[in-house]
Scaffold this motif. Structure first.
Motif, PDB file in Angstrom:
ATOM      1  N   ALA A  65       6.200 102.247 116.483  1.00 29.49           N
ATOM      2  CA  ALA A  65       5.738 102.714 117.797  1.00 29.49           C
ATOM      3  C   ALA A  65       5.304 101.558 118.685  1.00 29.49           C
ATOM      4  CB  ALA A  65       4.584 103.702 117.610  1.00 29.49           C
ATOM      5  N   ALA A  66       4.572 100.596 118.117  1.00 27.16           N
ATOM      6  CA  ALA A  66       4.060  99.483 118.919  1.00 27.16           C
ATOM      7  C   ALA A  66       5.192  98.640 119.489  1.00 27.16           C
ATOM      8  CB  ALA A  66       3.121  98.621 118.077  1.00 27.16           C
ATOM      9  N   TYR A  67       6.264  98.448 118.711  1.00 25.44           N
ATOM     10  CA  TYR A  67       7.389  97.642 119.194  1.00 25.44           C
ATOM     11  C   TYR A  67       8.122  98.350 120.341  1.00 25.44           C
ATOM     12  CZ  TYR A  67       6.758  94.718 115.056  1.00 25.44           C
ATOM     13  OH  TYR A  67       6.239  93.879 114.110  1.00 25.44           O
ATOM     14  N   TYR A  68       8.347  99.649 120.192  1.00 29.99           N
ATOM     15  CA  TYR A  68       8.997 100.398 121.264  1.00 29.99           C
ATOM     16  C   TYR A  68       8.142 100.382 122.529  1.00 29.99           C
ATOM     17  CZ  TYR A  68      12.510 102.281 118.028  1.00 29.99           C
ATOM     18  OH  TYR A  68      13.541 102.417 117.144  1.00 29.99           O
ATOM     19  N   ALA A  69       6.818 100.542 122.360  1.00 27.46           N
ATOM     20  CA  ALA A  69       5.921 100.518 123.521  1.00 27.46           C
ATOM     21  C   ALA A  69       5.926  99.148 124.190  1.00 27.46           C
ATOM     22  CB  ALA A  69       4.504 100.896 123.093  1.00 27.46           C
ATOM     23  N   THR A  70       6.013  98.096 123.386  1.00 32.69           N
ATOM     24  CA  THR A  70       6.081  96.739 123.940  1.00 32.69           C
ATOM     25  C   THR A  70       7.370  96.545 124.730  1.00 32.69           C
ATOM     26  OG1 THR A  70       4.786  95.876 122.083  1.00 32.69           O
ATOM     27  CG2 THR A  70       6.029  94.278 123.383  1.00 32.69           C
ATOM     28  N   ASN A 124      -1.704  91.696 127.840  1.00 31.92           N
ATOM     29  CA  ASN A 124      -2.556  90.716 128.514  1.00 31.92           C
ATOM     30  C   ASN A 124      -1.718  89.739 129.336  1.00 31.92           C
ATOM     31  OD1 ASN A 124      -5.165  89.593 129.022  1.00 31.92           O
ATOM     32  ND2 ASN A 124      -4.659  87.915 127.639  1.00 31.92           N
ATOM     33  N   THR A 125      -0.563  89.353 128.810  1.00 32.81           N
ATOM     34  CA  THR A 125       0.303  88.399 129.499  1.00 32.81           C
ATOM     35  C   THR A 125       0.820  88.959 130.821  1.00 32.81           C
ATOM     36  OG1 THR A 125       0.985  87.369 127.421  1.00 32.81           O
ATOM     37  CG2 THR A 125       2.433  87.054 129.310  1.00 32.81           C
ATOM     38  N   VAL A 126       1.136  90.253 130.843  1.00 33.56           N
ATOM     39  CA  VAL A 126       1.686  90.850 132.068  1.00 33.56           C
ATOM     40  C   VAL A 126       0.601  91.445 132.959  1.00 33.56           C
ATOM     41  CG1 VAL A 126       3.909  91.320 130.992  1.00 33.56           C
ATOM     42  CG2 VAL A 126       2.141  93.082 130.939  1.00 33.56           C
ATOM     43  N   GLY A 127      -0.671  91.110 132.697  1.00 37.11           N
ATOM     44  CA  GLY A 127      -1.742  91.488 133.609  1.00 37.11           C
ATOM     45  C   GLY A 127      -2.494  92.744 133.256  1.00 37.11           C
ATOM     46  N   GLY A 128      -2.365  93.226 132.021  1.00 39.66           N
ATOM     47  CA  GLY A 128      -3.033  94.467 131.637  1.00 39.66           C
ATOM     48  C   GLY A 128      -4.546  94.378 131.668  1.00 39.66           C
ATOM     49  N   ALA A 129      -5.103  93.257 131.173  1.00 41.38           N
ATOM     50  CA  ALA A 129      -6.564  93.124 131.143  1.00 41.38           C
ATOM     51  C   ALA A 129      -7.132  93.162 132.562  1.00 41.38           C
ATOM     52  CB  ALA A 129      -6.955  91.823 130.439  1.00 41.38           C
ATOM     53  N   LEU A 166       7.750  95.652 128.780  1.00 37.03           N
ATOM     54  CA  LEU A 166       8.519  94.551 129.356  1.00 37.03           C
ATOM     55  C   LEU A 166       9.515  95.065 130.401  1.00 37.03           C
ATOM     56  CD1 LEU A 166       9.149  92.414 126.147  1.00 37.03           C
ATOM     57  CD2 LEU A 166       7.674  91.829 128.083  1.00 37.03           C
ATOM     58  N   VAL A 167      10.116  96.209 130.125  1.00 33.78           N
ATOM     59  CA  VAL A 167      11.041  96.801 131.090  1.00 33.78           C
ATOM     60  C   VAL A 167      10.298  97.172 132.373  1.00 33.78           C
ATOM     61  CG1 VAL A 167      12.525  98.791 131.568  1.00 33.78           C
ATOM     62  CG2 VAL A 167      12.655  97.629 129.357  1.00 33.78           C
ATOM     63  N   PHE A 168       9.136  97.822 132.224  1.00 33.47           N
ATOM     64  CA  PHE A 168       8.353  98.225 133.395  1.00 33.47           C
ATOM     65  C   PHE A 168       7.857  97.002 134.171  1.00 33.47           C
ATOM     66  CE2 PHE A 168       7.276 102.254 130.892  1.00 33.47           C
ATOM     67  CZ  PHE A 168       8.309 102.956 131.501  1.00 33.47           C
ATOM     68  N   SER A 169       7.483  95.951 133.459  1.00 31.01           N
ATOM     69  CA  SER A 169       7.031  94.731 134.135  1.00 31.01           C
ATOM     70  C   SER A 169       8.172  94.099 134.914  1.00 31.01           C
ATOM     71  CB  SER A 169       6.483  93.734 133.105  1.00 31.01           C
ATOM     72  OG  SER A 169       5.328  94.251 132.485  1.00 31.01           O
ATOM     73  N   LEU A 170       9.374  94.158 134.335  1.00 27.09           N
ATOM     74  CA  LEU A 170      10.539  93.630 135.041  1.00 27.09           C
ATOM     75  C   LEU A 170      10.795  94.415 136.324  1.00 27.09           C
ATOM     76  CD1 LEU A 170      12.999  91.755 135.136  1.00 27.09           C
ATOM     77  CD2 LEU A 170      14.234  93.431 133.740  1.00 27.09           C
ATOM     78  N   LEU A 171      10.643  95.746 136.245  1.00 32.83           N
ATOM     79  CA  LEU A 171      10.826  96.578 137.436  1.00 32.83           C
ATOM     80  C   LEU A 171       9.740  96.304 138.469  1.00 32.83           C
ATOM     81  CD1 LEU A 171      11.749  99.985 135.734  1.00 32.83           C
ATOM     82  CD2 LEU A 171      13.292  98.433 136.955  1.00 32.83           C
ATOM     83  N   ARG A 172       8.509  96.079 137.982  1.00 32.70           N
ATOM     84  CA  ARG A 172       7.381  95.905 138.900  1.00 32.70           C
ATOM     85  C   ARG A 172       7.374  94.522 139.548  1.00 32.70           C
ATOM     86  NH1 ARG A 172       4.848  95.178 142.283  1.00 32.70           N
ATOM     87  NH2 ARG A 172       2.687  95.639 142.806  1.00 32.70           N
TER      88      ARG A 172
END
Length: 644
Positions: A382-387, A212-217, A391-397
């Motif tokens: 799994a949830a921690y790795y996905a999180t 939600n913080t990185v704009g998912g919603a 964050l990595v993808f958000s940094l790239l984006r």
């Protein structure tokens, strides 16, 4: 025509509640950071300073101490006056929770090796009594007085169990023994519900908050708009799809209504849907989100622990029922639009799917990574790795991560979510503990089987009514935990699928969200829509009719839960269910595809035929198909066919 969404920056986090100011806000943040750090270290078994990993019960007592203390600072004792400031009483209760939980964590090894849950030293017994009182008070604050009364009765049950008649009889314990068993045993305060939160669920709460913080919603709303916005009844279909996507990750019905509903309900009203209908669509869509994989909320993880099976098995079993439910919702809003002449919108501001995906590809990859990881490694990790991937993808984006203010808001939000869960589940755990301590839980299940006279249908009806009634006064988690202890075992004893029995209980417990007189989701949506609460509730009942029927279907037909090895049987079962839902939706909305508006007589015949199609028996399905055909034939004899 817009090809790209207009916003690309990270969305701001909402401001913290006004209650959290100054020292209270700092204290909650500190408690949250310590608790979350400890959970991560324990989950990954990281050795730090010779302290971690902790002994299992020491870990659970530490989590209770930290987040129960935070709950007293976050949740006011009274809400009639809005959101009052933190009082000296709140500080005192928080300190007491921290001290009492800390004492239990310090003596965790002695509790196990010396059997303090049976014979406890006086100090430990007093601390245990204090913890029971604190658990009940936190429950009252988080869930209300009705659930407090139920849990307090069961918490005290061992004190008078030998005075109860028949199968309700159990051995009685003294106050000291009861408190010690509740707090220092492994079946009550730190029983399955709380252990699921501490061991598994926190990672998913963090995942949802970061998303939600990185704009998912916002991304899921834009994706739903791009996919459905130009179709007939598009605004309602956007509401359904976005609530399904958001709810499957958040697992919270009311927050789903309040977040997505503010946008979707307004859009539906502008498209021509009546206010009560728009509110009902959002209420039903948000309610179904909790039943939608991959996350499904806290209940799914608790269910996996009760059934002692992998969480991925729950995910697989829930796919078809939840998809059928949303399929029925989409059908009904489409039929309503067709019957009332609501044309597809030609809004030029609706983005293209390709543009939305190009803008938010990292959200889809993060979600896909979560689903894949659930099947590859443990759900807890799994949830921690996905999180981390998100964050990595958000940094790239975005070329940047959330700023310090957003990070602080994220910690506060996650701490609040966990604290509410701990506050509720500590109290609810006392119910499970009492039933286990006295042995009444098993006796209750046996009595249900005998009372049902070996009639599976009668027991299912009784269970449905019980689930619905309890769902009115309890949270979904509390309702499920209670019935999974006493009702689900009875259904399994009659030969029903264990996972089907537990899902049956969950589905019927959810119905109170859309069914009067409680209808919390419907009432919340009606306030946004500007409609009457009860009118919205009754409309929600009609729209959510599949939620009433599907549990009876899949509990008899394991193929719908993908539990059958016979592929042909699974395909036929799903095909029959889809046909039944099409017929049922047409009957409920009074419109049949390629036929047009149908009369009440024709609706009745087609509706009865739909029920027949849902019965897992070839003769019943044939009879149902014949009735649907009869209703359609009657409609066709009246005149001209409709175009769609």
């Amino acid at each position: 025509m817009s090809e790209t969404p207009t916003k690309t920056a990270l969305p701001p986090r909402p401001h913290p509640p006004q209650r959290l100011k100054g020292a209270a806000r700092i204290a909650v943040s500190v408690l949250g950071v310590i608790g979350l750090t400890g959970i991560v270290l324990q989950t990954f078994n990281l050795p730090v300073l010779g302290i971690f990993p902790l002994l299992s019960n020491r870990y659970y007592y530490s989590i209770v101490a930290l987040f129960l203390a935070a709950s007293f600072l976050l949740i006011p004792a009274r809400t009639q006056d809005g959101d009052p400031a933190v009082s000296p009483l709140d500080w005192g209760l928080a300190a007491l929770a921290l001290g009492s939980g800390g004492y239990l964590a310090y003596h965790a090894e002695s509790i196990i090796t010396q059997g303090w849950d049976v014979v406890a030293p006086l100090t430990a017994a007093i601390i245990s009594t204090v913890m029971v009182v604190l658990a009940l008070e936190s429950l009252r604050r988080s869930s209300g007085s009705l659930l407090l009364a139920i849990c307090a009765f069961f918490a005290a049950y061992p004190l008078f169990a030998d005075y109860m008649p028949g199968f309700l009889w159990g051995p009685s314990l003294s106050l000291q023994e009861t408190a010690a068993a509740h707090v220092m045993g492994m079946e009550s305060l730190i029983g399955i519900p709380l252990r699921v939160v501490a061991d598994t669920l926190v990672g998913f709460i963090i995942f949802g908050a970061v998303l939600n913080t990185v704009g998912g919603a916002r991304f899921f709303m834009e994706l739903s708009t791009a996919l459905m916005g130009r179709r007939r009844g598009g605004s309602a279909k956007v509401a359904i799809l976005s609530s399904a996507l958001f709810g499957s990750l958040s697992g919270s019905v009311i927050s789903n209504v309040l977040s997505t509903g503010r946008m979707t309900i307004s859009a539906m009203k502008k498209s021509g849907y009546p206010p009560r209908y728009a509110g009902a669509v959002e209420a039903c869509a948000s309610t179904g989100g909790t039943l939608m994989p991959p996350v499904m909320g806290a209940v799914a993880f608790i269910m996996a622990s009760f059934l002692d099976m992998p969480y991925t098995t729950i995910i697989v079993a829930a796919i078809v029922p939840s998809a059928l439910y949303y399929f029925a919702l989409l059908l009904q809003v489409d039929l309503f639009a067709a019957r009332n002449g609501l044309a597809a919108t030609q809004d030029q501001d609706i983005p293209l799917v390709s543009a939305v995906v190009r803008e938010g590809w990292h959200h889809l990859i993060s979600l896909a990574a979560l689903v894949v990881l659930l099947f590859v490694i443990s759900p807890a990790r799994a949830a921690y790795y996905a999180t981390a991937l998100m964050l990595v993808f958000s940094l790239l984006r975005y070329r940047r991560l959330p700023d310090l203010s957003a990070a602080r808001g994220l910690v506060e939000g996650v701490t609040k979510d966990i604290s509410y869960l701990i506050a509720t589940l500590c109290g609810v755990g006392l119910v499970v503990g009492s039933l286990a301590i006295t042995g009444v839980g098993g006796a209750f299940s046996r009595e249900l089987v005998q009372y049902g006279g070996q009639s599976t249908l009668l027991l299912l009806v009784l269970g449905a009514i019980t689930s619905f009634v309890l769902g009115m006064g309890m949270t979904v988690s509390a309702c499920y935990i209670f019935l999974a202890t006493v009702l689900a075992p009875a259904l399994v004893k009659l030969g029903l699928s264990p996972i089907g029995s537990h899902l049956f209980v969950l589905y019927w417990g959810m119905l109170s969200y859309i069914t009067p007189p409680v209808a919390l989701a419907s009432i919340a949506a009606s306030q946004i829509a500007g409609a009457k609460g009860m009118a919205t509730g009754f409309t929600s009942m009609r729209l959510g009719a599949a939620l009433f029927i599907l549990p009876f279907v899949f509990v008899y037909e394991p193929a719908l839960l993908l539990q059958s090895s016979d592929v042909l049987a699974t395909v036929l079962a799903i095909g029959s269910a889809i046909s039944a839902l099409v017929a049922l939706s047409c009957a409920l909305e009074g419109y049949f595809y390629k036929v047009g508006v149908i009369t009440y007589l024709e609706r009745g015949i087609i509706g009865c035929g739909a029920v027949g199609l849902m019965v897992p028996d070839r003769m019943a399905e044939a009879a149902g198909l014949a009735m649907v055909a009869t209703g359609v034939a009657l409609a066709l004899t009246r005149g001209k066919r409709a175009p769609a």
